[in-house]
Design a protein around this motif. Sequence first.
Motif, PDB file in Angstrom:
ATOM      1  N   LYS A  12       0.827  -1.209   0.000  1.00  0.00           N
ATOM      2  CA  LYS A  12       0.000   0.000   0.000  1.00  0.00           C
ATOM      3  C   LYS A  12       0.862   1.260   0.000  1.00  0.00           C
ATOM      4  O   LYS A  12       0.402   2.333  -0.399  1.00  0.00           O
ATOM      5  N   VAL A  13       2.098   1.110   0.449  1.00  0.00           N
ATOM      6  CA  VAL A  13       3.020   2.254   0.502  1.00  0.00           C
ATOM      7  C   VAL A  13       3.993   2.202  -0.677  1.00  0.00           C
ATOM      8  O   VAL A  13       4.149   3.180  -1.417  1.00  0.00           O
TER       9      VAL A  13
ATOM     10  N   ASP B 227       0.201  10.387   9.502  1.00  0.00           N
ATOM     11  CA  ASP B 227      -1.250  10.285   9.315  1.00  0.00           C
ATOM     12  C   ASP B 227      -1.591   9.407   8.116  1.00  0.00           C
ATOM     13  O   ASP B 227      -2.499   8.572   8.185  1.00  0.00           O
ATOM     14  N   LEU B 228      -0.878   9.606   7.018  1.00  0.00           N
ATOM     15  CA  LEU B 228      -1.152   8.821   5.813  1.00  0.00           C
ATOM     16  C   LEU B 228      -0.805   7.353   6.028  1.00  0.00           C
ATOM     17  O   LEU B 228      -1.550   6.462   5.606  1.00  0.00           O
TER      18      LEU B 228
ATOM     19  N   LEU C  39      -3.283   4.200   5.562  1.00  0.00           N
ATOM     20  CA  LEU C  39      -3.021   3.109   4.626  1.00  0.00           C
ATOM     21  C   LEU C  39      -3.032   1.755   5.324  1.00  0.00           C
ATOM     22  O   LEU C  39      -3.420   0.743   4.719  1.00  0.00           O
ATOM     23  N   TRP C  40      -2.626   1.726   6.577  1.00  0.00           N
ATOM     24  CA  TRP C  40      -2.554   0.460   7.325  1.00  0.00           C
ATOM     25  C   TRP C  40      -3.776   0.243   8.217  1.00  0.00           C
ATOM     26  O   TRP C  40      -3.735  -0.600   9.124  1.00  0.00           O
ATOM     27  N   ASN C  41      -4.832   1.014   7.976  1.00  0.00           N
ATOM     28  CA  ASN C  41      -6.081   0.857   8.724  1.00  0.00           C
ATOM     29  C   ASN C  41      -5.868   0.993  10.228  1.00  0.00           C
ATOM     30  O   ASN C  41      -6.614   0.405  11.017  1.00  0.00           O
TER      31      ASN C  41
ATOM     32  N   ASP D 247      -3.902  -0.345  12.139  1.00  0.00           N
ATOM     33  CA  ASP D 247      -3.655  -1.642  12.766  1.00  0.00           C
ATOM     34  C   ASP D 247      -2.153  -1.916  12.751  1.00  0.00           C
ATOM     35  O   ASP D 247      -1.561  -2.110  11.690  1.00  0.00           O
ATOM     36  N   GLN D 248      -1.524  -1.899  13.928  1.00  0.00           N
ATOM     37  CA  GLN D 248      -0.095  -2.163  14.066  1.00  0.00           C
ATOM     38  C   GLN D 248       0.764  -1.161  13.279  1.00  0.00           C
ATOM     39  O   GLN D 248       1.782  -1.520  12.677  1.00  0.00           O
ATOM     40  N   THR D 249       0.363   0.099  13.293  1.00  0.00           N
ATOM     41  CA  THR D 249       1.116   1.131  12.571  1.00  0.00           C
ATOM     42  C   THR D 249       2.560   1.211  13.048  1.00  0.00           C
ATOM     43  O   THR D 249       3.501   1.300  12.242  1.00  0.00           O
ATOM     44  N   GLU D 250       2.780   1.186  14.368  1.00  0.00           N
ATOM     45  CA  GLU D 250       4.142   1.283  14.897  1.00  0.00           C
ATOM     46  C   GLU D 250       4.975   0.071  14.496  1.00  0.00           C
ATOM     47  O   GLU D 250       6.180   0.189  14.258  1.00  0.00           O
ATOM     48  N   PHE D 251       4.344  -1.094  14.405  1.00  0.00           N
ATOM     49  CA  PHE D 251       5.051  -2.288  13.946  1.00  0.00           C
ATOM     50  C   PHE D 251       5.564  -2.084  12.521  1.00  0.00           C
ATOM     51  O   PHE D 251       6.732  -2.373  12.215  1.00  0.00           O
ATOM     52  N   PHE D 252       4.713  -1.582  11.634  1.00  0.00           N
ATOM     53  CA  PHE D 252       5.116  -1.409  10.244  1.00  0.00           C
ATOM     54  C   PHE D 252       6.158  -0.309  10.082  1.00  0.00           C
ATOM     55  O   PHE D 252       7.077  -0.430   9.260  1.00  0.00           O
ATOM     56  N   ILE D 253       6.033   0.759  10.863  1.00  0.00           N
ATOM     57  CA  ILE D 253       7.056   1.804  10.817  1.00  0.00           C
ATOM     58  C   ILE D 253       8.398   1.242  11.265  1.00  0.00           C
ATOM     59  O   ILE D 253       9.440   1.466  10.624  1.00  0.00           O
ATOM     60  N   ASP D 254       8.383   0.480  12.354  1.00  0.00           N
ATOM     61  CA  ASP D 254       9.615  -0.141  12.851  1.00  0.00           C
ATOM     62  C   ASP D 254      10.186  -1.107  11.812  1.00  0.00           C
ATOM     63  O   ASP D 254      11.394  -1.126  11.548  1.00  0.00           O
ATOM     64  N   LEU D 255       9.306  -1.897  11.185  1.00  0.00           N
ATOM     65  CA  LEU D 255       9.748  -2.848  10.165  1.00  0.00           C
ATOM     66  C   LEU D 255      10.416  -2.132   8.996  1.00  0.00           C
ATOM     67  O   LEU D 255      11.511  -2.520   8.553  1.00  0.00           O
ATOM     68  N   MET D 256       9.798  -1.079   8.480  1.00  0.00           N
ATOM     69  CA  MET D 256      10.354  -0.387   7.319  1.00  0.00           C
ATOM     70  C   MET D 256      11.651   0.338   7.662  1.00  0.00           C
ATOM     71  O   MET D 256      12.559   0.427   6.831  1.00  0.00           O
ATOM     72  N   LYS D 257      11.759   0.821   8.899  1.00  0.00           N
ATOM     73  CA  LYS D 257      13.003   1.473   9.290  1.00  0.00           C
ATOM     74  C   LYS D 257      14.119   0.452   9.493  1.00  0.00           C
ATOM     75  O   LYS D 257      15.265   0.676   9.093  1.00  0.00           O
TER      76      LYS D 257
END
Length: 622
Positions: free
Chosen positions: A410-411, A445-446, A450-452, A454-464
Amino acid sequence: MSALISLSGAGEADAYVRNRQRYLDALKGNEKAEFTRLRVMFVGQGKAGKSATVRSILGKKFNEEWDSTVGADVSESVISGSKWGDSKDKIDFASALAVKMMNRHKEMKSSSPKRIEKSPVVAPLPSSSKTEMNNTETTKGDQLQNKGHKRNSSVKNDQPKKRPQEDIIREYDEELILEAHERKNDLALSLWDFGDQEVFYTMHHIFLTKTGIYVLVFDMRELLELVTREEAKKYLRFWLRSINMHAPQAPLLLVGTFCAEIQSEIRGVDRIRGVDKILRELSKQFTSQIVANDNLVFFPIDNREKLNIQELRKAIEFTARNDRAMKQEVSIRWMAFLDELLSHKKSKSYLTMNGDVSHIASKFGLSRQEQEMALGLFHERGLIIHLTATETLRNIVIIKPQWIIDALGKVIRDSSIHVDISEYERDGLLDDAQLLFEEGIASRDLLGYLWNYDQTEFFIDLMKRTMLMSDYQQDGFLIPSLLKENKDMGAVDTRCVVDFSATFLPHGVFQRLVCLCVEYIARKTALDDFNRMSKNYARFSAFAGHEVELIEDFGRQAILVSSSDIKKVILILSSMLFKINDNVMGGRLKWKLLIDGENFELEKDLEFESPTLDINSFLDSL
């Protein structure tokens, strides 16, 4: 009535108790069996027919209007007999294997009549809804497996025990015995269909594994036409190198599509041989990996007409059953652990390590160390995704890989094909979306949207942690793979060449290097308007006190560097490349350094004081 009960009265009850106990012993014991699950990865140029090939293999109809794949699509298939099924139900190998172990013990005991049978009494597995193993049992699971539980003096050997509850294990009855016999040679495959838009390449390094089978799909027409031949060969070289870097021991099948169209042409057979000749030249340094097709080095198929699909199925199945990874034996307890993890897929995409996973593991007496080892194996085989770089990542066990692929897709996506900008306008995020897909800068915010959420911090941590993005300005993130290509960089005074030509420079390495540079500068000083970044070019005005320019040169398979203090800068960049290599590329990247045309060896030619540069502590903090 159980299929194994052949006596009457007390004798019948005794037989049932003994055989059920053997079944429980096998299901909860330390005996091992081959782990008949493997990942099959389909890669290749866009529009070559990868998705259609997967659908053909699974016996699905050809779909002319099938959309291009975003990120990757994952399908599960079970080969039973000669049938390939698209598995949507729970795959339960542990119970069937426990029955096989039970029968093996039964045969061994019957062949030794002088021995007095003393079957140890093993407590039934606790109910997932009512009972948990106590802490002593969980932490000393291995000891309990070796020593056995204490006998219950209130239960006599001539009295039948209570049947296990349905939510504990599979029902031990005739149906289970028959199913175990029918499925004794079943093989489970996880089919990964990777999208080939270039923007997705940076994601692939997270999911391509060193074990499994690779299927490289290409359009034979592209190789035969002079106008498109060189471009098609370029894609094939890229994927051959990429597969060899990620999985140098993995088997590889080359699959050419649109066979019916080519065979219908005059001298169609000669044209097939022409494709074979080109492929042999391209793949000569990878011959040890390639699975041959009689006299051809590839498998010509046609998805519309279903030509040679059965031959391709047989080749994949034969390769899978004979793959070294399939010979690895694991504890049936591990298989039961996996079966129960995956049984939650219908209602959940992920489980938490500290909650669900630990509870399930305790039911099978797995220690924390065993849990980690088992999850590592399941991750490698593509059955789950479990990343361990940080506590945030470690606590999430993804049992539905498609969930994380879709979230990242989605990103990271091709905005010219897969983005409907009106969707964001309706929800008041038009400016944020334009900033993301035009300049590669994402707002928090975006991302949450995009991630509904749900686990936004997880995905940010994963991508970083996988260096797909870095912090950028206030509450924003830079995603270099979404930057536009710079085709007019002007003259650059190249001082250093980071040369990958001995192997190859994968997509995503340069973008990850830019990510680390941005993060490094941001911790030292504010990013200013003199910085310039694009997909293949970056200029930083204050990188370790100097202006630095970086260029990705795919023609030379190199990264070009310019700076007034090149030795100091190249030390920092080299440390970053080692970080990328270790964390993302599995340590398989190889390069050499040339400074002003001369070979340069870091340890020999450069002396520095690490506290001054502070690069090691910076990288350790990532």
